[in-house]
Motif scaffolding. Sequence first.
Motif, PDB file in Angstrom:
ATOM      1  N   LEU A  11       0.813  -1.216   0.000  1.00 54.42           N
ATOM      2  CA  LEU A  11       0.000   0.000   0.000  1.00 54.42           C
ATOM      3  C   LEU A  11       0.851   1.273   0.000  1.00 54.42           C
ATOM      4  O   LEU A  11       0.418   2.303  -0.497  1.00 54.42           O
ATOM      5  N   GLU A  12       2.039   1.192   0.552  1.00 57.90           N
ATOM      6  CA  GLU A  12       2.905   2.362   0.628  1.00 57.90           C
ATOM      7  C   GLU A  12       3.619   2.644  -0.695  1.00 57.90           C
ATOM      8  O   GLU A  12       4.199   3.709  -0.859  1.00 57.90           O
ATOM      9  N   ASP A  13       3.564   1.721  -1.641  1.00 59.55           N
ATOM     10  CA  ASP A  13       4.125   1.948  -2.970  1.00 59.55           C
ATOM     11  C   ASP A  13       3.234   2.938  -3.722  1.00 59.55           C
ATOM     12  O   ASP A  13       2.010   2.807  -3.724  1.00 59.55           O
ATOM     13  N   GLU A  14       3.816   3.927  -4.364  1.00 63.95           N
ATOM     14  CA  GLU A  14       3.055   4.998  -5.018  1.00 63.95           C
ATOM     15  C   GLU A  14       2.113   4.477  -6.101  1.00 63.95           C
ATOM     16  O   GLU A  14       0.954   4.908  -6.189  1.00 63.95           O
ATOM     17  N   ASP A  15       2.579   3.553  -6.930  1.00 60.54           N
ATOM     18  CA  ASP A  15       1.725   3.006  -7.994  1.00 60.54           C
ATOM     19  C   ASP A  15       0.526   2.266  -7.422  1.00 60.54           C
ATOM     20  O   ASP A  15      -0.590   2.391  -7.929  1.00 60.54           O
ATOM     21  N   ASN A  16       0.750   1.510  -6.367  1.00 52.46           N
ATOM     22  CA  ASN A  16      -0.342   0.763  -5.742  1.00 52.46           C
ATOM     23  C   ASN A  16      -1.317   1.705  -5.054  1.00 52.46           C
ATOM     24  O   ASN A  16      -2.532   1.474  -5.074  1.00 52.46           O
ATOM     25  N   PHE A  17      -0.795   2.788  -4.462  1.00 61.85           N
ATOM     26  CA  PHE A  17      -1.684   3.786  -3.856  1.00 61.85           C
ATOM     27  C   PHE A  17      -2.642   4.342  -4.913  1.00 61.85           C
ATOM     28  O   PHE A  17      -3.847   4.437  -4.679  1.00 61.85           O
ATOM     29  N   PHE A  18      -2.123   4.694  -6.081  1.00 61.26           N
ATOM     30  CA  PHE A  18      -2.979   5.271  -7.120  1.00 61.26           C
ATOM     31  C   PHE A  18      -3.981   4.250  -7.650  1.00 61.26           C
ATOM     32  O   PHE A  18      -5.098   4.607  -8.024  1.00 61.26           O
TER      33      PHE A  18
END
Length: 100
Positions: A11-18
């Motif tokens: 979840l803390e990965d930017e791509d996964n957040f988006f």
Amino acid sequence: AMRAAHVKEWLEDEDNFFYIKRSFDSTSRFAKLESIKCCVVGRYLYIRFCSKTGDAMGMNMLSKGSERALIELQKEFPDAQIMSLSGNYCTDKKPSAINW
């Protein structure tokens, strides 16, 4: 505990957040996901969805967006179980230092 930590990192990965943001934001014209904060406690992962809801207090919008986001998250982690949509980590209408 290891799996909860893995989901937190995901979840803390930017791509996964988006990816999660798109699903959250799709539930309302007004509720827009701003950030996700996670806390691992033992085997449990508490996820705090922080968003803007326009002029509304917006708890219904937040619940709807959070539920949609959790459904998408469960597609990535099918072995995860959603135990509760609210576990008082949101501190809805309660004073708490976490909201400062």
